[in-house]
Design a protein around this motif. Sequence first.
Motif, PDB file in Angstrom:
ATOM      1  N   TRP A  42       0.843  -1.192   0.000  1.00  0.00           N
ATOM      2  CA  TRP A  42       0.000   0.000   0.000  1.00  0.00           C
ATOM      3  C   TRP A  42       0.876   1.240   0.000  1.00  0.00           C
ATOM      4  CZ3 TRP A  42      -2.768  -2.648   4.540  1.00  0.00           C
ATOM      5  CH2 TRP A  42      -3.777  -3.504   4.068  1.00  0.00           C
ATOM      6  N   VAL A  98     -10.079   3.975   7.459  1.00  0.00           N
ATOM      7  CA  VAL A  98      -9.775   2.568   7.197  1.00  0.00           C
ATOM      8  C   VAL A  98     -10.161   1.749   8.418  1.00  0.00           C
ATOM      9  CG1 VAL A  98      -7.946   0.926   6.626  1.00  0.00           C
ATOM     10  CG2 VAL A  98      -7.854   3.232   5.708  1.00  0.00           C
ATOM     11  N   ALA A  99     -10.799   0.620   8.194  1.00  0.00           N
ATOM     12  CA  ALA A  99     -11.252  -0.227   9.289  1.00  0.00           C
ATOM     13  C   ALA A  99     -10.096  -0.840  10.077  1.00  0.00           C
ATOM     14  CB  ALA A  99     -12.168  -1.324   8.760  1.00  0.00           C
ATOM     15  N   LEU A 100      -9.018  -1.189   9.400  1.00  0.00           N
ATOM     16  CA  LEU A 100      -7.858  -1.767  10.083  1.00  0.00           C
ATOM     17  C   LEU A 100      -7.063  -0.688  10.801  1.00  0.00           C
ATOM     18  CD1 LEU A 100      -6.399  -4.191   7.388  1.00  0.00           C
ATOM     19  CD2 LEU A 100      -7.805  -4.776   9.350  1.00  0.00           C
ATOM     20  N   LYS A 130      -3.604 -11.924  -3.140  1.00  0.00           N
ATOM     21  CA  LYS A 130      -4.049 -11.958  -1.746  1.00  0.00           C
ATOM     22  C   LYS A 130      -4.596 -13.358  -1.467  1.00  0.00           C
ATOM     23  CE  LYS A 130      -2.965  -7.685  -1.461  1.00  0.00           C
ATOM     24  NZ  LYS A 130      -3.572  -6.481  -1.051  1.00  0.00           N
ATOM     25  N   ALA A 136     -13.128  -9.117  -0.350  1.00  0.00           N
ATOM     26  CA  ALA A 136     -12.743  -8.322   0.814  1.00  0.00           C
ATOM     27  C   ALA A 136     -11.383  -7.660   0.590  1.00  0.00           C
ATOM     28  CB  ALA A 136     -12.702  -9.198   2.067  1.00  0.00           C
ATOM     29  N   LYS A 139     -11.764  -4.669  -1.758  1.00  0.00           N
ATOM     30  CA  LYS A 139     -12.437  -3.572  -1.046  1.00  0.00           C
ATOM     31  C   LYS A 139     -11.452  -2.874  -0.097  1.00  0.00           C
ATOM     32  CE  LYS A 139     -16.325  -2.605   2.022  1.00  0.00           C
ATOM     33  NZ  LYS A 139     -17.426  -3.177   2.804  1.00  0.00           N
ATOM     34  N   LEU A 140     -10.696  -3.660   0.655  1.00  0.00           N
ATOM     35  CA  LEU A 140      -9.729  -3.098   1.595  1.00  0.00           C
ATOM     36  C   LEU A 140      -8.622  -2.343   0.855  1.00  0.00           C
ATOM     37  CD1 LEU A 140      -8.630  -2.761   4.462  1.00  0.00           C
ATOM     38  CD2 LEU A 140      -7.457  -4.963   4.161  1.00  0.00           C
ATOM     39  N   ASP A 141      -8.091  -2.926  -0.217  1.00  0.00           N
ATOM     40  CA  ASP A 141      -7.042  -2.269  -0.986  1.00  0.00           C
ATOM     41  C   ASP A 141      -7.505  -0.901  -1.488  1.00  0.00           C
ATOM     42  OD1 ASP A 141      -5.444  -4.482  -0.601  1.00  0.00           O
ATOM     43  OD2 ASP A 141      -5.801  -5.317  -2.598  1.00  0.00           O
ATOM     44  N   GLN A 143      -9.924   0.971  -0.267  1.00  0.00           N
ATOM     45  CA  GLN A 143     -10.119   1.842   0.893  1.00  0.00           C
ATOM     46  C   GLN A 143      -8.792   2.416   1.390  1.00  0.00           C
ATOM     47  OE1 GLN A 143     -11.200  -0.070   4.715  1.00  0.00           O
ATOM     48  NE2 GLN A 143     -13.051   1.209   4.670  1.00  0.00           N
ATOM     49  N   VAL A 144      -7.769   1.580   1.488  1.00  0.00           N
ATOM     50  CA  VAL A 144      -6.465   2.021   1.996  1.00  0.00           C
ATOM     51  C   VAL A 144      -5.801   3.000   1.022  1.00  0.00           C
ATOM     52  CG1 VAL A 144      -4.133   1.287   2.650  1.00  0.00           C
ATOM     53  CG2 VAL A 144      -6.114  -0.028   3.415  1.00  0.00           C
TER      54      VAL A 144
END
Length: 151
Positions: A42, A98-100, A130, A136, A139-141, A143-144
Amino acid sequence: MANEVETQLVDALYDELQTERFATISTIDFETNGPNVSAISWLVAPTKQKIRFAVDVKSRIVENIKHTNKAVVNILANESCYSISGIAEVAQEKLEGVALKLALIELDINEVRDVMFYGSKISVNPSYEKTYDPVAAAKLDKQVIEAIKKA
Protein backbone atom coordinates in the motif's frame (compact mmCIF):
# COMPACT_ATOMS: atom_id res chain seq x y z
CA MET A 1 17.80 6.64 -15.59
CA ALA A 2 20.75 4.24 -15.34
CA ASN A 3 23.76 5.55 -13.40
CA GLU A 4 21.97 8.80 -12.61
CA VAL A 5 21.04 10.08 -9.19
CA GLU A 6 17.86 12.12 -8.98
CA THR A 7 16.52 14.16 -6.07
CA GLN A 8 12.91 13.32 -6.90
CA LEU A 9 10.86 10.77 -8.81
CA VAL A 10 11.09 11.03 -12.60
CA ASP A 11 7.75 11.11 -14.45
CA ALA A 12 7.67 7.40 -15.33
CA LEU A 13 8.47 6.34 -11.76
CA TYR A 14 5.95 8.79 -10.31
CA ASP A 15 3.29 7.29 -12.62
CA GLU A 16 4.17 3.77 -11.43
CA LEU A 17 3.58 4.84 -7.82
CA GLN A 18 -0.06 5.81 -8.24
CA THR A 19 -1.52 2.38 -7.51
CA GLU A 20 -0.91 -0.50 -5.14
CA ARG A 21 2.24 -2.44 -5.97
CA PHE A 22 4.88 -4.71 -4.50
CA ALA A 23 7.85 -2.93 -2.90
CA THR A 24 10.27 -3.41 -0.05
CA ILE A 25 11.18 -0.96 2.70
CA SER A 26 14.52 -1.03 4.46
CA THR A 27 14.85 0.51 7.89
CA ILE A 28 17.28 0.31 10.80
CA ASP A 29 16.09 -2.14 13.43
CA PHE A 30 15.46 -0.34 16.72
CA GLU A 31 16.75 -3.25 18.82
CA THR A 32 19.72 -4.55 16.85
CA ASN A 33 20.72 -1.42 14.88
CA GLY A 34 21.02 -3.75 11.90
CA PRO A 35 19.15 -3.66 8.61
CA ASN A 36 15.48 -4.65 8.50
CA VAL A 37 13.68 -5.32 5.21
CA SER A 38 9.92 -5.74 4.86
CA ALA A 39 7.57 -6.20 1.92
CA ILE A 40 4.77 -3.63 1.51
CA SER A 41 2.09 -2.98 -1.08
CA TRP A 42 0.00 0.00 0.00
CA LEU A 43 2.16 2.86 -1.24
CA VAL A 44 1.46 5.97 -3.30
CA ALA A 45 3.52 8.98 -4.41
CA PRO A 46 1.35 12.07 -3.80
CA THR A 47 4.14 14.23 -5.26
CA LYS A 48 7.48 13.62 -6.94
CA GLN A 49 9.21 14.41 -3.63
CA LYS A 50 7.19 12.14 -1.31
CA ILE A 51 6.01 8.56 -0.94
CA ARG A 52 3.29 7.57 1.51
CA PHE A 53 2.59 4.02 2.63
CA ALA A 54 0.44 2.24 5.16
CA VAL A 55 1.48 -0.58 7.48
CA ASP A 56 -0.07 -2.29 10.47
CA VAL A 57 0.37 -0.14 13.59
CA LYS A 58 2.17 -3.08 15.23
CA SER A 59 4.63 -3.43 12.35
CA ARG A 60 8.30 -3.28 13.27
CA ILE A 61 8.62 -0.62 10.55
CA VAL A 62 6.75 1.88 12.75
CA GLU A 63 9.02 1.45 15.76
CA ASN A 64 12.13 1.42 13.56
CA ILE A 65 11.20 4.75 11.95
CA LYS A 66 10.43 6.31 15.33
CA HIS A 67 13.98 5.47 16.43
CA THR A 68 15.88 6.12 13.17
CA ASN A 69 14.11 8.10 10.50
CA LYS A 70 16.21 7.04 7.51
CA ALA A 71 14.62 4.54 5.14
CA VAL A 72 14.86 3.16 1.61
CA VAL A 73 12.01 1.98 -0.59
CA ASN A 74 13.02 -0.45 -3.32
CA ILE A 75 10.75 -1.03 -6.31
CA LEU A 76 10.92 -2.81 -9.63
CA ALA A 77 9.43 -0.64 -12.38
CA ASN A 78 10.10 0.52 -15.92
CA GLU A 79 12.29 -2.55 -16.55
CA SER A 80 14.67 -1.60 -13.75
CA CYS A 81 15.24 -1.60 -9.99
CA TYR A 82 15.08 1.65 -8.02
CA SER A 83 16.36 2.61 -4.59
CA ILE A 84 14.43 5.59 -3.19
CA SER A 85 15.94 6.90 0.03
CA GLY A 86 14.94 9.65 2.37
CA ILE A 87 13.67 10.70 5.75
CA ALA A 88 10.62 8.85 7.03
CA GLU A 89 8.13 9.81 9.69
CA VAL A 90 4.98 8.34 11.15
CA ALA A 91 2.53 10.92 9.77
CA GLN A 92 -0.55 9.33 11.36
CA GLU A 93 -0.58 6.78 14.17
CA LYS A 94 -3.92 5.54 12.77
CA LEU A 95 -4.82 6.13 9.13
CA GLU A 96 -8.25 7.73 8.99
CA GLY A 97 -11.03 6.15 6.95
CA VAL A 98 -9.78 2.57 7.20
CA ALA A 99 -11.25 -0.23 9.29
CA LEU A 100 -7.86 -1.77 10.08
CA LYS A 101 -5.39 -0.17 12.48
CA LEU A 102 -2.82 1.11 10.00
CA ALA A 103 -0.13 3.73 10.46
CA LEU A 104 0.61 6.19 7.68
CA ILE A 105 4.31 6.65 6.94
CA GLU A 106 5.69 9.46 4.78
CA LEU A 107 9.07 9.31 3.11
CA ASP A 108 10.53 12.65 2.03
CA ILE A 109 12.74 11.68 -0.89
CA ASN A 110 16.41 12.67 -0.85
CA GLU A 111 17.70 10.41 -3.59
CA VAL A 112 16.44 8.13 -6.35
CA ARG A 113 18.93 5.69 -7.88
CA ASP A 114 18.58 3.16 -10.64
CA VAL A 115 20.41 0.24 -9.03
CA MET A 116 19.92 -2.42 -11.70
CA PHE A 117 23.13 -4.27 -12.46
CA TYR A 118 24.90 -3.43 -15.71
CA GLY A 119 23.61 -4.78 -19.01
CA SER A 120 20.28 -6.10 -17.79
CA LYS A 121 16.64 -5.23 -17.38
CA ILE A 122 13.63 -6.56 -15.51
CA SER A 123 11.65 -8.58 -18.04
CA VAL A 124 8.74 -9.57 -15.78
CA ASN A 125 7.51 -7.51 -12.86
CA PRO A 126 6.67 -9.39 -9.67
CA SER A 127 3.08 -10.36 -9.18
CA TYR A 128 1.28 -11.46 -6.06
CA GLU A 129 -2.20 -12.40 -4.99
CA LYS A 130 -4.05 -11.96 -1.75
CA THR A 131 -4.63 -15.29 -0.01
CA TYR A 132 -7.80 -14.26 1.76
CA ASP A 133 -11.29 -13.41 0.40
CA PRO A 134 -10.63 -11.69 -2.97
CA VAL A 135 -13.70 -9.46 -2.68
CA ALA A 136 -12.74 -8.32 0.81
CA ALA A 137 -9.13 -7.83 -0.31
CA ALA A 138 -10.14 -5.64 -3.27
CA LYS A 139 -12.44 -3.57 -1.05
CA LEU A 140 -9.73 -3.10 1.60
CA ASP A 141 -7.04 -2.27 -0.99
CA LYS A 142 -9.26 0.41 -2.53
CA GLN A 143 -10.12 1.84 0.89
CA VAL A 144 -6.47 2.02 2.00
CA ILE A 145 -5.16 3.56 -1.25
CA GLU A 146 -7.91 6.20 -1.19
CA ALA A 147 -7.15 7.01 2.46
CA ILE A 148 -3.44 7.39 1.67
CA LYS A 149 -4.23 9.74 -1.20
CA LYS A 150 -6.53 11.85 1.02
CA ALA A 151 -4.04 12.13 3.89
